[in-house]
Design an enzyme around this catalytic site. Structure first.
Site, short mmCIF file in Angstrom:
data_model
loop_
_atom_site.label_atom_id
_atom_site.label_comp_id
_atom_site.label_asym_id
_atom_site.label_seq_id
_atom_site.Cartn_x
_atom_site.Cartn_y
_atom_site.Cartn_z
N ARG A 148 0.82 -1.21 0.00
CA ARG A 148 0.00 0.00 0.00
C ARG A 148 0.86 1.26 0.00
O ARG A 148 0.45 2.30 -0.53
CB ARG A 148 -0.94 -0.01 1.20
CG ARG A 148 -2.11 -0.97 1.01
CD ARG A 148 -2.99 -1.05 2.22
NE ARG A 148 -4.21 -1.79 1.92
CZ ARG A 148 -5.04 -2.23 2.83
NH1 ARG A 148 -4.80 -2.02 4.12
NH2 ARG A 148 -6.14 -2.89 2.49
N LYS B 154 -16.16 -15.60 5.24
CA LYS B 154 -17.60 -15.47 5.49
C LYS B 154 -18.40 -15.24 4.21
O LYS B 154 -18.15 -14.29 3.48
CB LYS B 154 -17.86 -14.33 6.48
CG LYS B 154 -17.30 -14.57 7.87
CD LYS B 154 -17.64 -13.42 8.80
CE LYS B 154 -17.11 -13.67 10.21
NZ LYS B 154 -17.46 -12.54 11.11
N GLY C 183 -7.09 -6.82 -0.28
CA GLY C 183 -7.23 -7.60 0.93
C GLY C 183 -6.33 -8.82 0.97
O GLY C 183 -5.16 -8.79 0.59
N GLY D 49 -12.38 -4.18 0.40
CA GLY D 49 -13.72 -3.76 0.80
C GLY D 49 -14.29 -2.72 -0.14
O GLY D 49 -15.47 -2.78 -0.52
#
Length: 403
Positions: A37, A202, A360, A384
């Site tokens: 990043r 998830k 991510g 995200g």
């Protein structure tokens, strides 16, 4: 939205330019374990500095509780930014206090400063508009111009992302301009076949994007922990695998929708299982076994897609023109359960598609597993944010950069 190219054309020499970056890097103590990043914002910072701007870089790191916490200091990120720039970078030990004011005031043309973690201040993340606005006013006092380049935070309605651009002339940095251009290729001008590979823990994190992609993608490949809720919905035994029981009805409905709409929804045909979750620190052998997806032992848990699934997924990617991948296929941090994620990454490289790695854990896996980042079409810095864009949501940080 206006971009940094227009700002540079107008001239920035001597002007204080506030760059909202995303320096939210993983740390082992004070050691940065992945500087991706920081490297992503380099083109913007370097271009401004070389044009004579006095560059003020700000970012969040982690989730401090609105107060200073040494564990979340940006000092290591500031030091690494300086190394990558090949020049000294000043560091303010607060965000809008005496140190920040003095540090920014001491900048000369072409110099760069980093201020301390934005989230050390309650105003950054406050849900109260007035409190956020007051903090944005303090940040605005440090600069003459705003450049948004923290793509990983644009889905947050935070002071430095949403409120600050309204107070200063504002532009999109090179990273955000690139990210938005790539996302348009995944939503507006899509080359087909369009294949999406989704993983991660998830299924609830991915339902909204699956909902949107069922009308856009040609194939959706499901892996990672989320796959076991799909397999359970088919009536399979999944042992101790990750299960979100409250999502079973939604998953069943999406499987039915995929069949009705002609979208190929591909689930694992086998899995790598083990008696327990592996020790990620020691990397000790975890007694893995490959079993068919419909024959998982009740006393085992699925931790990766199996060898047949790897071949199947690679074949589904091979003829794609566009591939978006978000989420690992298994517990890639352990060598016994990394092969599924490796196989998907390699399939992207072997294809002739425009390939996008959706930030991510997927981006981390590419680096940790030793792949050449430059071989992919694009590696996003915001998992995200990418997902919410694909869901069709309005991202506050992008809306704030529009005129």
């Amino acid at each position: 939205m206006k971009t940094i190219d227009e700002l540079l054309a107008d001239g920035v020499a001597g002007r204080r330019v506030f760059v909202r970056a995303d320096l939210n890097v993983p740390l082992d103590g004070t050691t940065i374990t992945d500087d991706g990043r920081i490297r992503a914002v380099l083109p913007t910072v370097k271009a401004l500095a070389e044009a004579g701007a006095r560059v003020v870089v700000a970012s969040h790191l982690g989730r401090p509780k609105g107060a200073p916490d040494p564990a979340f200091s940006l000092a290591p990120a500031a030091a690494r930014l300086g190394e990558l720039l090949g020049t000294g970078v000043a560091f303010a030990t607060d965000t809008v206090g005496e140190s920040a004011t003095a540090t920014v005031a001491g900048l000369t043309d072409g110099q760069v400063a980093v201020v301390e973690n934005l989230r050390f201040n309650t105003g950054e993340t406050s849900k109260d508009d007035a409190e956020r606005g007051a903090f944005a006013d303090q940040l605005a006092a440090l600069a003459d111009v705003y450049v948004g380049d923290g793509f990983g935070a644009v889905h947050r309605k935070h002071a430095s992302v949403f409120d600050l651009p309204a107070r200063l002339p504002h532009y999109a940095g090179h990273l955000i301009a690139t990210e938005v251009g790539v996302l348009k290729k995944l939503t507006v001008d899509v080359q087909r076949p369009y294949v999406v590979a989704l993983g991660g823990a998830k299924v609830s994190d991915k339902l909204a994007v699956i909902d949107q992609l069922l009308g856009k993608a040609d194939r959706i490949l499901i892996g990672g922990g989320m796959a076991y809720t799909f397999l359970k919905a088919k009536g399979y035994e999944i042992g101790g695998s990750l299960l979100q029981e409250d999502q079973l009805s939604a998953v069943t409905e999406y499987v039915e929708r995929a069949e009705r709409t002609g979208v190929e929804l591909v689930l694992p045909v086998d899995a790598v299982v083990a008696p327990a979750f592996p020790d990620l620190k020691s990397k000790a052998p975890a007694d893995p076994t490959a079993v068919a997806a419909d024959a998982m032992p009740a006393d085992q848990m699925g931790l990766d897609i199996g060898p047949d699934s790897r071949k199947l997924y690679a074949s589904k990617i091979a003829d794609a023109a566009t591939v978006f991948w978000n989420g690992p296929m298994g517990v890639f941090e352990h060598p016994d359960f990394a092969e599924g994620t490796k196989a998907v990454a390699q399939a992207l490289l072997d294809s002739e598609a425009f390939t996008v790695v959706g930030g991510g854990d997927s981006a981390a896996a590419v680096r940790i597993l030793g792949f050449d980042e430059n071989a992919f079409g694009h590696i996003s810095t915001g998992g995200g944010a990418s997902l919410e864009y694909l869901e069709g949501k309005t991202l506050p940080g992008l809306a704030a950069l529009e005129d």
